[in-house]
Design a protein around this motif. Structure first.
Motif, short mmCIF file in Angstrom:
data_model
loop_
_atom_site.label_atom_id
_atom_site.label_comp_id
_atom_site.label_asym_id
_atom_site.label_seq_id
_atom_site.Cartn_x
_atom_site.Cartn_y
_atom_site.Cartn_z
N UNK A 28 6.29 3.25 8.67
CA UNK A 28 5.03 3.66 8.40
C UNK A 28 4.55 3.39 6.77
N UNK A 29 5.31 3.39 5.89
CA UNK A 29 5.06 3.00 4.41
C UNK A 29 4.77 1.65 4.55
N UNK A 30 5.31 0.87 5.25
CA UNK A 30 5.26 -0.77 5.33
C UNK A 30 3.82 -0.96 5.78
N UNK A 31 3.72 -0.31 6.77
CA UNK A 31 2.18 -0.55 7.41
C UNK A 31 1.10 -0.19 6.67
N UNK A 32 1.34 0.77 5.90
CA UNK A 32 0.34 1.23 4.68
C UNK A 32 0.53 0.20 3.30
N UNK A 33 1.33 -0.80 3.52
CA UNK A 33 1.44 -1.66 2.55
C UNK A 33 2.00 -1.13 1.10
N UNK A 34 2.66 0.11 1.19
CA UNK A 34 3.43 0.60 0.18
C UNK A 34 4.91 0.03 0.35
N UNK A 35 5.19 -0.88 -0.29
CA UNK A 35 6.51 -1.96 -0.14
C UNK A 35 7.43 -1.17 -0.85
#
Length: 313
Positions: free
Chosen positions: A157-164
């Motif tokens: 979910x964080x990756x899809x929000x671009x919060x790598x």
């Protein structure tokens, strides 16, 4: 000829892709994954319907299974089990909207079912509702703190929000709990690819393949190797998951990312020559590569041109 597998390289493979890139990351193997059918219930019809549905699922007759789970839900409206199993079948079939409705209905009857919250999280993640997915994973962990798939889900979910950065925290936490998931290692490798940490990504992609040979990890490993400059090894990895034309096309894309336009042209030409189906797409890529190569050879990077123009003045 190997199948042409394509993954979204700007986010995660896998779920797409899987994972696949692929059935959903939480997809069950059968009805037993959702709890045992009650052996003692008030209505014999409920037990009979559940048994018929479970048997149909096991034999692959999913339409019949959904039908009998629906009857079971009518026989005992207080039981969440037929709803959960119907949801799981829809999930496997990538019918995410009915899967979501069924999981939500089940959770109204059993709000403390951590597994159902986790599974619903993966379903809504596939529909693009990243915030809702994170909330479901968080709820699952609040109920059962050791659910590593829910931690992995928070990473996705964080990756899809671009919060790598946050995604890396969650993937590392999941890996501390579970070191035997090829899927988790593949997700981690793709995140390293996005972050530019190629050596760490190669390590995790190889760890994924050491557990299970899978197309998503092969593609990610190929991307990582090509991006590190090892195009020959990248091609070898691609060819384990892609047709030859698709492999050369993807290798050309990686060469373009490295501004190696001459190499990209060679790979696109190879892709076009191997398959008429790839010719039109390859020709468009060839045109772009030639244009950028011309700019690189005749005008140079913008910073170089500006310095040259300033010196001339």
């Amino acid at each position: 000829m190997r199948p042409h597998v394509r993954m979204n390289r700007n986010t995660m493979l896998l779920l797409s892709a899987y994972l696949g890139l692929t059935a959903c990351a939480s997809a069950p193997g059968g009805p037993e994954d959702l709890g045992a059918t009650p052996t003692s219930v008030n209505a014999d019809d409920f037990h009979t319907s559940m048994s018929s549905a479970d048997l149909a699922w096991k034999t692959g007759d999913l339409e019949r299974a959904i039908y009998f789970y629906g009857i079971a839900a009518q026989r005992d409206p207080r039981s969440e089990l037929p709803l959960l199993r119907s949801a799981a079948i829809h999930e496997v079939r990538k019918e995410f909207e009915p899967a979501q409705r069924a999981f939500e209905a089940a959770l109204k009857l059993a709000p403390h079912n951590a597994g159902a919250h986790e599974r619903l999280g993966f379903v809504v993640l596939r529909t693009g509702d990243h915030e809702r997915a994170a909330n479901e994973f968080t709820t699952a962990l609040r109920i059962e703190p050791l659910r590593w798939r829910a931690v992995m889900g928070l990473g996705l979910a964080a990756q899809r929000r671009r919060d790598l950065g946050l995604a890396r925290v969650h993937f590392d936490a999941a890996l501390r709990q579970q070191r035997e998931s090829a899927e988790l290692f593949a997700y981690s490798a793709e995140l390293y690819l996005q972050s530019g940490a190629t050596s760490e990504g190669i390590r995790d992609a190889k760890s994924s393949l050491g557990l299970t040979d899978n197309a998503p990890a092969r593609l990610i490993l190929g991307d990582l190797l090509a991006r590190s400059g090892d195009f020959a090894s990248g091609l070898s990895s691609y060819l384990e998951a892609l047709s030859q034309p698709a492999a050369y096309e993807r290798l050309g894309d990686e060469a373009m990312r490295l501004s190696d336009y001459e190499r990209a042209l060679r790979y696109y030409d190879k892709s076009a020559s191997l398959s008429p189906a790839f010719n039109e797409l390859a020709q468009r890529r060839i045109a772009v590569a030639r244009e950028r190569l011309y700019e690189q050879q005749h005008r140079g990077p913008v910073s170089v041109r500006r310095k040259t123009e300033a010196a001339a003045r």
